[in-house]
Design a protein around this motif. Structure first.
Motif, mmCIF file in Angstrom:
data_model
loop_
_atom_site.group_PDB
_atom_site.id
_atom_site.type_symbol
_atom_site.label_atom_id
_atom_site.label_comp_id
_atom_site.label_asym_id
_atom_site.label_seq_id
_atom_site.Cartn_x
_atom_site.Cartn_y
_atom_site.Cartn_z
ATOM 1 N N ALA A 1 2.453 5.450 9.812
ATOM 2 C CA ALA A 1 3.407 4.563 9.127
ATOM 3 C C ALA A 1 3.048 4.412 7.651
ATOM 4 N N LYS A 2 4.065 4.328 6.825
ATOM 5 C CA LYS A 2 3.908 4.084 5.394
ATOM 6 C C LYS A 2 4.475 2.708 5.079
ATOM 7 N N ILE A 3 3.617 1.840 4.531
ATOM 8 C CA ILE A 3 4.023 0.480 4.216
ATOM 9 C C ILE A 3 4.218 0.368 2.710
ATOM 10 N N TYR A 4 5.410 -0.066 2.299
ATOM 11 C CA TYR A 4 5.747 -0.174 0.885
ATOM 12 C C TYR A 4 5.782 -1.642 0.467
ATOM 13 N N SER A 5 5.226 -1.921 -0.707
ATOM 14 C CA SER A 5 5.278 -3.257 -1.296
ATOM 15 C C SER A 5 5.486 -3.121 -2.797
#
Length: 591
Positions: free
Chosen positions: A59-63
């Protein structure tokens, strides 16, 4: 939502409400969009530095990103910058690039550069060229792009392999517009060619000497007249080549040449004996002008000479008969001497100081910065704070040769290797621009010196000079022309030469001669009486030449005229004296 900007704004607002970050799937579900388009928008925002990405397994978590991104700085730069991924898709493109390509950023982001929706075929060919040049090593190319309207843009392009914050391979394309530099260099070459053609086609000897009397320049007419090639005389003293050590009268010409080279103002005009390669003695009237360096010191002499051998021989013949005629004829008037009236913005240092200020200001927002530019013996710097070393150094190249150094130091916090690498790349661009600026400045200085030398030449030469276009319109005259005709330059430039004449037969004769020059395209010499503004005629001996372009078409007509009025009077006087002497001698024999 109608465009990418609206989509990215919605994503930005969503991530702002979720500071811990969201996955692609969560963002797509929250906005009601499909995962594919949502992933593409997030990748674009990540490349632009608007969001940060963390990975948890697959998973790639973007902020949201809360640092000042370097792309924000690049976005405002005049250089055209494009960042591609390994599949040649556009990850980032700045405003200068979209303006040049003629498309908006949202239409090209995520697209293969080879298939961008551009309308201009030349831009499409450029995209294919850039894609073809992408490799694992840095590529540098220079090329021209001609758009559909015929406008040509010259580009200096670097394709740099790099990687983004996620350590993914990317390719940074930097295109710099060098049209002004190329145009300036072409104009300089054209100006230099016109100057050389004018100097070489002048019907006069043109020399350039150093302060020791050594020959530095020897024009084509000088080669033809004296019989020496340039290779035989350049670097050698005029004494022993084209000037004998002494005249027949015993005058020491070595001393004369030394005085001309060291005290030129006292010898602006002089006449002296010269000698050809085959030993023939000739006489010349010289107009001399000192050549000064930037400090006002004399470093040489520009001399323009006209052959007065015929006149001098006539004078000597008259003097040789003086003893026989002194009680029978009045004294012959001395030969008249012509008198000639001899009659750029920022410096390189100022330009370099301004560049130091600009570069320092560019980085001052990211921490303490110190900039130093070294060019030859010139050093310009913004000051070096305590404990801040110059950690970057880039060579400045001028005309392909290292000519200086651009150094920069940054402080305020520990920098990671990637940050330093990006600054080093940006510094290299600045170094290249400084090199182009110096080339342009040098080209301006050379062009200014060429113009000054041409102006000095036209002002110094002791002959009337008309420069006409093929229709006979006057483009330029020198001061000697003003003296002979009585017309000032502002009175005649732009007028047809026939407007200076008074009689129809004179006008017809001049026009016929212009037609002959345009057809034959070779030099001619004529002698004619020229009516001055005051109505007093002068006998002028004209040497006429044409200057042609590469296609052979005549672009200019150059006419050089010497006032031989006094010479004609001397010839008439000599014939009269001879006749009188013959009658006197015949009378003495009869007695």
């Amino acid at each position: 939502m109608e465009n990418q900007q609206d989509e990215e704004r919605a994503i930005h607002d969503l991530l702002k409400r979720h500071p811990n970050g969201l996955s692609v799937t969560e963002v797509a579900e929250a906005l009601g969009r499909n995962k594919h388009s949502t992933g593409r928008y997030l990748a674009s925002m990540y490349a632009a530095g608007q969001v940060e990405m963390r990975t948890f397994g697959k998973a790639k978590i973007y902020s949201l990103a809360y640092r000042v991104p370097l792309p924000s700085l690049i976005q405002t730069m005049s250089e055209r910058i494009i960042i591609l991924d390994t599949d040649l898709r556009v990850l980032f493109i700045n405003q200068a690039s979209t303006d040049f390509l003629g498309v908006s950023g949202d239409r090209v982001t995520g697209q293969d550069i080879r298939y961008l929706p551009v309308s201009d075929p030349a831009i499409h060919d450029l995209c294919l060229l850039l894609a073809d040049q992408v490799s694992d090593t840095e590529q540098v190319i220079e090329h021209a792009v001609e758009n559909v309207s015929g406008e040509i843009t010259y580009l200096h392009t670097r394709i740099i392999p790099s990687f983004d914050d996620g350590h993914r391979d990317v390719y940074v394309i930097v295109m710099v517009d060098i049209t002004d530099s190329v145009t300036a260099l072409e104009a300089l070459r054209e100006s230099e060619q016109q100057y050389r053609e004018l100097v070489e086609m002048a019907h006069a000897i043109i020399l350039k000497l150093d302060v020791e009397g050594r020959i530095l320049f020897f024009n084509e007419f000088a080669e033809s007249f004296f019989g020496y090639s340039k290779e035989e005389v350049l670097g050698k003293s005029v004494i022993g080549t084209i000037v004998p050590p002494n005249e027949m009268t015993g005058r020491d010409l070595r001393d004369l040449i030394q005085k001309i080279c060291t005290d030129t103002d006292r010898y602006r005009l002089n006449e002296n004996a010269n000698i050809t390669k085959d030993g023939r003695l000739v006489w010349f009237r010289w107009s001399n002008r000192a050549i000064l360096n930037e400090d006002g010191e004399v470093v040489g002499v520009l001399s323009v000479g006209n052959d007065i051998t015929d006149r001098k021989e006539m004078e000597l013949e008259l003097l040789s008969r003086k003893e026989q005629l002194e009680r029978r004829v009045r004294e012959i008037e001395c030969i008249h001497r012509f008198v000639s009236t001899l009659d750029s913005k920022s410096t390189i240092g100022e330009i370099l100081s301004e560049l130091v200020r600009v570069i320092g200001k560019c980085w001052s927002e990211q921490g303490t910065a110190a900039i130093r530019i070294t060019y030859g013996e010139m050093v310009c710097e913004s000051g070096l704070p305590d404990g801040l070393p110059f950690i970057f150094s880039m060579p400045i190249t001028v005309h392909g040769t290292p000519a200086g150094q651009l150094e920069a130091g940054f402080g305020g916090r520990e920098e990671d290797p990637e940050y330093y690498e990006s600054k080093e790349s940006l510094l290299a661009k600045f170094a290249a621009r400084i090199g182009w600026s110096l080339e342009w400045m040098e080209a301006e200085q050379v062009a200014r010196r060429e113009r000054d030398l041409l102006h000095t030449l036209l002002s110094t030469v002791d002959a009337a000079i008309f420069v006409l276009d093929p229709k006979g319109t006057i483009l330029r005259i020198n001061r000697r022309t003003e003296e002979l005709t009585g017309f000032l330059a502002e009175e005649v430039v732009g007028r047809h030469i026939s407007e200076l004449l008074q009689k129809q037969e004179e006008i017809n004769e001049v026009q016929a001669h212009i037609d002959t020059l345009l057809e034959a395209k070779r030099s001619t010499t004529i002698r004619a009486v020229w009516p001055g503004k005051d109505g007093r005629g002068r006998t002028i001996e004209w040497s006429n030449s044409v200057i042609c372009d590469e296609s052979g078409s005549v672009t200019h007509i150059v006419s050089t005229g010497l006032d031989v009025t006094r010479q004609v009077e001397y010839e008439d006087e000599l014939r009269r004296c001879r006749s009188m002497l013959d009658r006197l001698l015949d009378g003495e024999k009869s007695a």
